[in-house]
Design an enzyme around this catalytic site. Structure first.
Site, PDB file in Angstrom:
ATOM      1  N   GLU A 170       0.783  -1.433   0.379  1.00  0.00           N
ATOM      2  CA  GLU A 170       0.106  -0.226  -0.058  1.00  0.00           C
ATOM      3  C   GLU A 170       0.738   1.432   0.204  1.00  0.00           C
ATOM      4  O   GLU A 170       1.774   1.229   0.874  1.00  0.00           O
ATOM      5  CB  GLU A 170      -0.832  -0.021   1.206  1.00  0.00           C
ATOM      6  CG  GLU A 170      -1.670  -0.751   1.178  1.00  0.00           C
ATOM      7  CD  GLU A 170      -2.331  -1.450   0.388  1.00  0.00           C
ATOM      8  OE1 GLU A 170      -3.197   0.219  -0.673  1.00  0.00           O
ATOM      9  OE2 GLU A 170      -3.286  -2.320  -0.113  1.00  0.00           O
ATOM     10  N   CYS A 214      -1.310   9.223   3.289  1.00  0.00           N
ATOM     11  CA  CYS A 214      -1.328   8.858   2.212  1.00  0.00           C
ATOM     12  C   CYS A 214      -2.010   8.609   0.211  1.00  0.00           C
ATOM     13  O   CYS A 214      -1.965   8.578  -1.388  1.00  0.00           O
ATOM     14  CB  CYS A 214      -0.524   6.875   2.410  1.00  0.00           C
ATOM     15  SG  CYS A 214      -1.793   6.142   2.427  1.00  0.00           S
TER      16      CYS A 214
END
Length: 480
Positions: free
Chosen positions: A223, A257
């Site tokens: 991720e 993010c």
């Protein structure tokens, strides 16, 4: 030739011992039943609830200051809600699946697919949402019946110490163990022969993790980050867009993010957006030194943001301090003032790498194709955020611009949905977790064929003759 230090050798030996302990426990009890998995999930929930305030304080101490409301919302609530949702659906997820039997085995045979635990899963946790990105993967890992080794970030020392201290009250070490990052542990951890490894962090570190894991053919879920754009269409209300985009961009001081990394606005609307953004920021954060506004995680990251801002201005960008003069440097608290950057160009550092801070570059466009061409020319982002009430424009961006996930008319919220997967694509990552997809990621979907009493394959056994050829001709004909 580099010779490993005694410290590195000791760390590697300790990690191997932890892995061996968990793997032995897995081999002794490879498939925990439904009741055991539910108990593990409830223990995760109790662990968070019992120490909620201590976790929130530890995160804030690691940051220097982290808004407690942001920690409760983005860390505690989201994880507890995810555990509740998993408990609700786990029995259905665990059921063996009946599958169609092919012609050669018909009619008395049967097929099943059984989800079974992989074994020992490694989790590498970043510092930006350390509770969420520890316990959300653990929810899926334990739902699938696995054991877990968790390596914390070196920037999460206070939280790491807390989790190491309390975890034994809820789980034995052969089920869950927390490992602090004392320097150099990361590469050793990713080189372990784990049964699966999930990493959340930068694309550069993700590549290194994947290289290490490849030596053992350890499957990985990555991720990663990337430059996620928001695009406001001409039909969408600018006040609403500013309200939503600025909330998510400044949450955790932009250290997310999946946050908006840069913004596309219709040509001619940038000045109005800036004015609306100034009013919003000054109303929401009248004092940047308050606990509501989160600090940048460390001195290096704080200085990087100033360098990024200075680089953009030096190359022709217009910097707008949204805090109305609160932008003086405070190196002790590391409260970086939110800025919008206008007239940005691709030679600026702010447009070349993930920002991870409260800087919002703005580009303008006339035609939707300009946006598509620009975004598609770069690495695939983790998220995209189209703001429009026009279904055709929404579909255009979804179909013609690939990203890990999409939130329409808001930001980030696709990540918080338990019934849809979360994950990147290309440079922004690989694999999915959350909800059912998380259960599947950390399971082996084991195909099982049961031969019935009748075996049609006997008719095709040698010595081959005309009968076998006639049967194959009929079988091949049936594939039309």
């Amino acid at each position: 030739m580099n010779t490993p230090t005694n410290t590195a050798i000791d760390a590697e030996g300790a990690l191997r011992q932890m892995l061996d302990q968990q793997r032995s426990a897995y081999q002794a009890d490879p498939v925990p039943d439904y009741a055991q998995r539910i108990e593990d999930l409830r223990a995760l929930s109790r662990m968070i609830r019992d120490h909620q305030d201590a976790m929130v304080q530890a995160i804030s101490d690691d940051y220097g200051n982290r808004s407690k409301i942001e920690s409760l919302f983005c860390e505690v609530f989201v994880v507890l809600d995810g555990i509740k949702d998993t408990i609700k659906h786990l029995k259905k997820w665990m059921k063996p699946q009946r599958r169609h039997v092919s012609l050669t085995s018909y009619p008395t045979s049967r097929n099943r697919v059984i989800p079974q635990p992989l074994g020992v899963v490694g989790v590498i946790v970043p510092w930006n949402f350390p509770v969420n990105l520890t316990f959300a993967p653990l929810t899926s890992i334990f739902a699938a019946g696995n054991r877990a080794m968790v390596k914390m970030s070196e920037n999460s020392q206070n939280l790491s110490e807390l989790l190491q201290r309390i975890s034994g009250d809820y789980f034995p070490a052969e089920k869950l163990i927390f490992i602090p990052d004392s320097g150099g542990v990361g590469p050793l951890f990713s080189a372990l022969p784990l049964d699966h490894l999930i990493f959340t962090g930068s694309s550069a570190t993700g590549r290194a993790v994947m290289r290490s894991a490849a030596e053992n053919l350890t499957p990985v879920t990555l991720e990663l980050g990337g430059k996620s754009p928001a695009i406001v269409a001409p039909d969408f209300d600018l006040d609403t867009a500013a309200e939503r985009i600025l909330f998510w961009k400044l949450l955790n001081a932009g250290q997310i993010c999946t946050t908006v990394d840069y913004l596309f606005l219709p040509e001619g609307s940038a000045d109005a957006f800036v004015e609306k953004s100034k009013a919003l920021v000054q109303r929401r954060y009248p004092d940047l030194q308050s606990e509501d506004y989160t600090s940048v995680i460390d001195d290096q990251s704080y200085q990087r943001l100033w360098d990024t801002l200075d680089d953009a201005v030096a190359k022709g960008a217009t910097a707008v301090d949204l805090s109305d003069g609160q932008g003086k440097r405070d190196d002790k608290l590391r409260k970086f003032p939110p800025h919008i950057l206008l007239n940005v160009t691709d030679d600026m550092a702010v447009m070349q790498r993930e920002i991870f801070g409260p800087l919002l570059p703005v580009k303008t466009y006339r035609e939707h194709q300009e946006v598509l061409d620009y975004v598609n020319a770069g690495p695939r982002p983790l998220s995209t955020y189209p703001f429009t009430n026009d279904r055709a424009i929404t579909d255009l961006y979804i179909e013609r611009m690939m990203s890990g996930g999409v939130t329409v008319n808001n930001c980030v919220l696709h990540v918080a949905q338990h019934d849809i997967p979360f994950g990147g694509v290309g440079d922004s990552g690989m694999g999915h977790y959350h909800g059912y997809e998380g259960f599947i990621t950390f399971s082996k979907l084991r195909p099982i064929f049961h031969q019935g009493p009748l075996d049609p394959i006997k008719l095709l056994m040698p010595p081959y003759g005309k009968t076998a050829r006639k049967i194959l001709d009929v079988m091949i004909g049936m594939t039309k």
